[in-house]
Design a protein around this motif. Structure first.
Motif, PDB file in Angstrom:
ATOM      1  N   ILE A 190     -18.351   0.075  -7.539  1.00 26.57           N
ATOM      2  CA  ILE A 190     -17.345  -0.983  -7.548  1.00 26.57           C
ATOM      3  C   ILE A 190     -16.417  -0.919  -6.336  1.00 26.57           C
ATOM      4  CG2 ILE A 190     -17.366  -1.298 -10.038  1.00 26.57           C
ATOM      5  CD1 ILE A 190     -14.919   0.500 -10.236  1.00 26.57           C
ATOM      6  N   SER A 191     -16.528   0.140  -5.548  1.00 25.13           N
ATOM      7  CA  SER A 191     -15.733   0.211  -4.311  1.00 25.13           C
ATOM      8  C   SER A 191     -16.365   1.249  -3.390  1.00 25.13           C
ATOM      9  CB  SER A 191     -14.267   0.580  -4.595  1.00 25.13           C
ATOM     10  OG  SER A 191     -14.154   1.921  -5.019  1.00 25.13           O
ATOM     11  N   GLY A 192     -16.011   1.162  -2.112  1.00 24.02           N
ATOM     12  CA  GLY A 192     -16.538   2.102  -1.132  1.00 24.02           C
ATOM     13  C   GLY A 192     -17.468   1.423  -0.145  1.00 24.02           C
ATOM     14  N   ASP A 193     -17.763   2.120   0.943  1.00 31.29           N
ATOM     15  CA  ASP A 193     -18.627   1.586   1.989  1.00 31.29           C
ATOM     16  C   ASP A 193     -20.026   1.299   1.433  1.00 31.29           C
ATOM     17  OD1 ASP A 193     -20.582   1.852   4.427  1.00 31.29           O
ATOM     18  OD2 ASP A 193     -18.603   1.611   5.320  1.00 31.29           O
ATOM     19  N   GLU A 194     -20.581   0.156   1.827  1.00 31.46           N
ATOM     20  CA  GLU A 194     -21.891  -0.255   1.319  1.00 31.46           C
ATOM     21  C   GLU A 194     -22.972   0.779   1.637  1.00 31.46           C
ATOM     22  OE1 GLU A 194     -22.711  -2.711  -0.535  1.00 31.46           O
ATOM     23  OE2 GLU A 194     -20.847  -3.859  -0.584  1.00 31.46           O
ATOM     24  N   ARG A 195     -22.824   1.486   2.766  1.00 31.89           N
ATOM     25  CA  ARG A 195     -23.850   2.446   3.166  1.00 31.89           C
ATOM     26  C   ARG A 195     -23.837   3.711   2.306  1.00 31.89           C
ATOM     27  NH1 ARG A 195     -22.010   1.944   9.366  1.00 31.89           N
ATOM     28  NH2 ARG A 195     -20.094   1.482   8.212  1.00 31.89           N
ATOM     29  N   LEU A 196     -22.785   3.887   1.517  1.00 28.60           N
ATOM     30  CA  LEU A 196     -22.660   5.082   0.683  1.00 28.60           C
ATOM     31  C   LEU A 196     -22.882   4.793  -0.802  1.00 28.60           C
ATOM     32  CD1 LEU A 196     -19.411   6.521   2.339  1.00 28.60           C
ATOM     33  CD2 LEU A 196     -21.762   7.232   2.801  1.00 28.60           C
ATOM     34  N   ARG A 197     -22.848   3.533  -1.166  1.00 24.43           N
ATOM     35  CA  ARG A 197     -22.863   3.169  -2.583  1.00 24.43           C
ATOM     36  C   ARG A 197     -24.153   3.579  -3.295  1.00 24.43           C
ATOM     37  NH1 ARG A 197     -19.658  -2.432  -3.909  1.00 24.43           N
ATOM     38  NH2 ARG A 197     -17.752  -1.978  -2.748  1.00 24.43           N
ATOM     39  N   GLY A 198     -25.289   3.355  -2.646  1.00 23.04           N
ATOM     40  CA  GLY A 198     -26.563   3.673  -3.287  1.00 23.04           C
ATOM     41  C   GLY A 198     -26.664   5.149  -3.650  1.00 23.04           C
ATOM     42  N   ALA A 199     -26.237   6.020  -2.730  1.00 15.08           N
ATOM     43  CA  ALA A 199     -26.288   7.460  -2.978  1.00 15.08           C
ATOM     44  C   ALA A 199     -25.363   7.841  -4.126  1.00 15.08           C
ATOM     45  CB  ALA A 199     -25.900   8.223  -1.710  1.00 15.08           C
ATOM     46  N   ALA A 200     -24.197   7.201  -4.185  1.00 15.15           N
ATOM     47  CA  ALA A 200     -23.251   7.501  -5.262  1.00 15.15           C
ATOM     48  C   ALA A 200     -23.806   7.063  -6.611  1.00 15.15           C
ATOM     49  CB  ALA A 200     -21.913   6.819  -4.981  1.00 15.15           C
ATOM     50  N   VAL A 201     -24.430   5.896  -6.656  1.00 17.52           N
ATOM     51  CA  VAL A 201     -25.012   5.402  -7.910  1.00 17.52           C
ATOM     52  C   VAL A 201     -26.138   6.323  -8.373  1.00 17.52           C
ATOM     53  CG1 VAL A 201     -26.381   3.541  -8.925  1.00 17.52           C
ATOM     54  CG2 VAL A 201     -24.342   2.997  -7.593  1.00 17.52           C
ATOM     55  N   ASP A 202     -26.992   6.744  -7.436  1.00 17.87           N
ATOM     56  CA  ASP A 202     -28.086   7.652  -7.789  1.00 17.87           C
ATOM     57  C   ASP A 202     -27.549   8.953  -8.388  1.00 17.87           C
ATOM     58  OD1 ASP A 202     -29.941   5.836  -6.902  1.00 17.87           O
ATOM     59  OD2 ASP A 202     -30.236   6.765  -4.942  1.00 17.87           O
ATOM     60  N   ALA A 203     -26.486   9.481  -7.793  1.00 22.26           N
ATOM     61  CA  ALA A 203     -25.894  10.721  -8.302  1.00 22.26           C
ATOM     62  C   ALA A 203     -25.267  10.501  -9.676  1.00 22.26           C
ATOM     63  CB  ALA A 203     -24.854  11.251  -7.323  1.00 22.26           C
ATOM     64  N   ALA A 204     -24.584   9.369  -9.846  1.00 23.54           N
ATOM     65  CA  ALA A 204     -23.918   9.077 -11.119  1.00 23.54           C
ATOM     66  C   ALA A 204     -24.916   8.992 -12.265  1.00 23.54           C
ATOM     67  CB  ALA A 204     -23.121   7.778 -11.009  1.00 23.54           C
ATOM     68  N   ARG A 205     -26.095   8.452 -12.001  1.00 22.14           N
ATOM     69  CA  ARG A 205     -27.114   8.321 -13.054  1.00 22.14           C
ATOM     70  C   ARG A 205     -27.616   9.676 -13.529  1.00 22.14           C
ATOM     71  NH1 ARG A 205     -30.018   3.294 -10.016  1.00 22.14           N
ATOM     72  NH2 ARG A 205     -28.915   1.603 -11.079  1.00 22.14           N
ATOM     73  N   GLN A 206     -27.431  10.707 -12.714  1.00 23.95           N
ATOM     74  CA  GLN A 206     -27.886  12.043 -13.082  1.00 23.95           C
ATOM     75  C   GLN A 206     -26.800  12.864 -13.779  1.00 23.95           C
ATOM     76  OE1 GLN A 206     -30.043  14.027  -9.776  1.00 23.95           O
ATOM     77  NE2 GLN A 206     -29.939  12.056  -8.730  1.00 23.95           N
ATOM     78  N   ALA A 207     -25.586  12.315 -13.870  1.00 26.04           N
ATOM     79  CA  ALA A 207     -24.483  13.041 -14.515  1.00 26.04           C
ATOM     80  C   ALA A 207     -24.752  13.174 -16.011  1.00 26.04           C
ATOM     81  CB  ALA A 207     -23.163  12.315 -14.276  1.00 26.04           C
ATOM     82  N   ARG A 208     -24.191  14.231 -16.593  1.00 28.29           N
ATOM     83  CA  ARG A 208     -24.341  14.471 -18.022  1.00 28.29           C
ATOM     84  C   ARG A 208     -22.983  14.830 -18.622  1.00 28.29           C
ATOM     85  NH1 ARG A 208     -28.167  12.332 -16.763  1.00 28.29           N
ATOM     86  NH2 ARG A 208     -30.371  12.853 -17.038  1.00 28.29           N
ATOM     87  N   PHE A 209     -22.777  14.389 -19.856  1.00 25.07           N
ATOM     88  CA  PHE A 209     -21.506  14.615 -20.534  1.00 25.07           C
ATOM     89  C   PHE A 209     -21.755  15.146 -21.944  1.00 25.07           C
ATOM     90  CE2 PHE A 209     -20.981  11.360 -17.376  1.00 25.07           C
ATOM     91  CZ  PHE A 209     -19.740  11.594 -16.815  1.00 25.07           C
ATOM     92  N   SER A 210     -20.781  15.847 -22.473  1.00 25.55           N
ATOM     93  CA  SER A 210     -20.843  16.214 -23.882  1.00 25.55           C
ATOM     94  C   SER A 210     -20.638  14.940 -24.699  1.00 25.55           C
ATOM     95  CB  SER A 210     -19.751  17.231 -24.224  1.00 25.55           C
ATOM     96  OG  SER A 210     -19.941  18.440 -23.507  1.00 25.55           O
ATOM     97  N   PRO A 211     -21.311  14.810 -25.840  1.00 26.34           N
ATOM     98  CA  PRO A 211     -21.109  13.619 -26.673  1.00 26.34           C
ATOM     99  C   PRO A 211     -19.637  13.429 -27.023  1.00 26.34           C
ATOM    100  CG  PRO A 211     -23.016  14.857 -27.427  1.00 26.34           C
ATOM    101  CD  PRO A 211     -22.342  15.711 -26.396  1.00 26.34           C
ATOM    102  N   THR A 212     -19.177  12.201 -26.978  1.00 28.51           N
ATOM    103  CA  THR A 212     -17.802  11.866 -27.346  1.00 28.51           C
ATOM    104  C   THR A 212     -17.772  11.444 -28.807  1.00 28.51           C
ATOM    105  OG1 THR A 212     -17.256  11.167 -25.097  1.00 28.51           O
ATOM    106  CG2 THR A 212     -15.852  10.345 -26.866  1.00 28.51           C
TER     107      THR A 212
END
Length: 235
Positions: A190-212
């Motif tokens: 939703i923000s940041g340089d267009e050349r960096l967004r794809g890498a950030a999205v790829d990393a975010a999809r790999q994040a894991r959280f404890s169930p809420t």
């Protein structure tokens, strides 16, 4: 004798400068600092922004002193974007930035030590202003504005080669939806340089959280993950 006195004065001056430089406080980069705060007050949603239905992510660049107090806070502003917007919108965004800066100045951190000595830390605090009526998922989805500090796995993004060569850096914010099992099921920059967004999205999809859990039941959670890309320093 005069020449000798002049040399002594010069040497003394050099010694003082050298001492001052060695005693100057060091500042280290801390990236996204939301998850590192011991106290992180929420900003007040300005009435002018609510009336204009303006919200979204506001990032504040801060410097934390040796005692863990925020000594400076400056919200990031997209001047190019705002020159093309109505006055009502720019005023609302200015109010959001002011509210975010005020909240950031109240944040508190544990002192950061480097080789046993306290140092200053620079970084970013992100605040997400959610407008009334904004979709946040179904009735069993709760909001968790910045999720970096809640992840049990948060892989670093791969720095795109073209962006690294061009010395492109900065913060990229990714809005994510985390399911009941703690997995990211959707991610959108939703923000940041267009050349960096794809890498950030790829990393975010790999994040894991404890169930809420809400009243003992697992629920979905939506929020923002931020990534800070730091270009290589010129040699």
């Amino acid at each position: 004798m005069k020449r000798f006195s002049l040399i002594v004065v010069l040497l003394a001056g050099l010694t003082i400068c050298s001492f001052a430089q060695s005693e100057a406080p060091k500042v280290i980069r801390g990236g996204v600092l939301n998850g590192k705060a011991v106290s992180l007050p929420k900003p007040e949603y300005p009435a002018v922004a609510k009336a204009a239905r303006i919200g979204g992510l506001v990032q504040v660049a801060i410097v934390v002193d040796e005692n863990g107090n925020v000594e400076s806070a400056n919200a990031v502003r997209n001047e190019k974007e705002e020159t093309e917007e109505p006055t009502q919108v720019t005023d609302a965004k200015a109010a959001l930035r002011a509210a975010a800066e005020e909240a950031a100045l109240k944040a508190r951190f544990s002192p950061t030590l480097l080789s046993g000595n306290p140092v200053k830390v620079s970084g970013v605090i992100s605040y997400n202003f959610v407008r009334d009526g904004d979709p946040v998922g179904d009735a069993r989805t709760i909001q968790g504005p910045t999720l970096n500090g809640k992840a049990i796995e948060l892989p670093d993004p791969i720095y795109p080669g073209d962006a690294r060569e061009a010395k492109v850096g900065g913060t990229v914010a990714v809005r994510v939806l985390v399911d009941e099992g703690g997995n990211v099921v959707s991610a959108q920059a939703i923000s940041g340089d267009e050349r960096l967004r794809g890498a950030a999205v790829d990393a975010a999809r790999q994040a894991r959280f404890s169930p809420t859990l809400l009243k003992g039941e697992p629920v979905k959670i939506s929020g923002v993950i931020t990534y800070n890309f730091v270009p290589d320093k010129p040699e």
